[in-house]
Design a protein around this motif. Structure first.
Motif, mmCIF file in Angstrom:
data_model
loop_
_atom_site.group_PDB
_atom_site.id
_atom_site.type_symbol
_atom_site.label_atom_id
_atom_site.label_comp_id
_atom_site.label_asym_id
_atom_site.label_seq_id
_atom_site.Cartn_x
_atom_site.Cartn_y
_atom_site.Cartn_z
ATOM 1 N N ARG A 41 5.867 151.528 28.691
ATOM 2 C CA ARG A 41 4.449 151.745 28.986
ATOM 3 C C ARG A 41 4.034 150.935 30.216
ATOM 4 O O ARG A 41 3.325 151.416 31.080
ATOM 5 N N ASP A 47 0.571 159.295 33.258
ATOM 6 C CA ASP A 47 -0.576 159.380 32.362
ATOM 7 C C ASP A 47 -0.131 160.167 31.136
ATOM 8 O O ASP A 47 -0.420 161.347 30.994
ATOM 9 N N ASP A 48 0.584 159.503 30.252
ATOM 10 C CA ASP A 48 1.174 160.207 29.118
ATOM 11 C C ASP A 48 0.139 160.704 28.119
ATOM 12 O O ASP A 48 0.416 161.587 27.328
ATOM 13 N N GLU A 49 -1.059 160.166 28.156
ATOM 14 C CA GLU A 49 -2.100 160.612 27.235
ATOM 15 C C GLU A 49 -2.552 162.038 27.532
ATOM 16 O O GLU A 49 -3.085 162.713 26.672
ATOM 17 N N THR A 56 3.775 161.222 23.257
ATOM 18 C CA THR A 56 3.284 160.249 24.220
ATOM 19 C C THR A 56 3.821 158.865 23.880
ATOM 20 O O THR A 56 4.227 158.595 22.753
ATOM 21 N N ALA A 58 1.990 156.313 23.679
ATOM 22 C CA ALA A 58 1.025 155.765 22.717
ATOM 23 C C ALA A 58 1.364 156.212 21.295
ATOM 24 O O ALA A 58 1.309 155.404 20.353
ATOM 25 N N HIS A 61 4.412 154.329 20.144
ATOM 26 C CA HIS A 61 4.047 152.954 19.821
ATOM 27 C C HIS A 61 3.360 152.882 18.460
ATOM 28 O O HIS A 61 3.674 152.020 17.637
ATOM 29 N N ALA A 62 2.417 153.767 18.214
ATOM 30 C CA ALA A 62 1.695 153.774 16.943
ATOM 31 C C ALA A 62 2.634 154.064 15.778
ATOM 32 O O ALA A 62 2.551 153.425 14.717
#
Length: 122
Positions: A41, A47-49, A56, A58, A61-62
């Motif tokens: 990251r 802009d992976d979002e 993604t 994110a 990670h989550a």
């Protein structure tokens, strides 16, 4: 009421020690994966979002963080079960005090409640 299971206590302790080692290894792997994701990251300018392709960073990670929390919780349950082995209460229902069935302990070595009390608690 204390559980006097002698060799059964030793067997339970060994099984719980193996489970703890597996959970610790899983947690270490997930922590390494989380660090790798954080580095990706930090090193990425994508802009992976808003990228329509695939998952993604994110999300990864989550997901890794949730799995790590689950592994840490599992390790805490195992540690608590090992304490019950040490103090002689392993295999006794924390609610009614009756023995927890061998089949339940085999399937769920960290069980706190017998099947009947678990059913009432659910």
């Amino acid at each position: 009421m204390r559980s006097d299971v002698g060799p059964g206590r030793q067997r339970a302790r060994r099984a719980l020690d193996r489970l703890a080692a597996e959970a610790q290894e899983r947690l270490r792997d997930l922590e390494t994966q989380a660090r790798d994701i954080a580095e990706a990251r930090r090193d990425s300018n994508v802009d992976d979002e808003h990228d329509p392709e695939g998952s993604t960073i994110a999300f990864d990670h989550a997901q890794t963080a949730a799995l790590a929390r689950d592994a840490a919780q599992r390790l805490a349950e195992i540690d608590a079960a090992r304490e019950r082995v040490d103090d002689g209460t392993y295999g006794l229902c924390a609610s009614c005090g009756r023995p927890i069935g061998a089949g339940r302990l085999e399937a769920r070595p960290t069980a706190l409640l017998c099947v009947d009390c678990q059913r009432l608690a659910s």
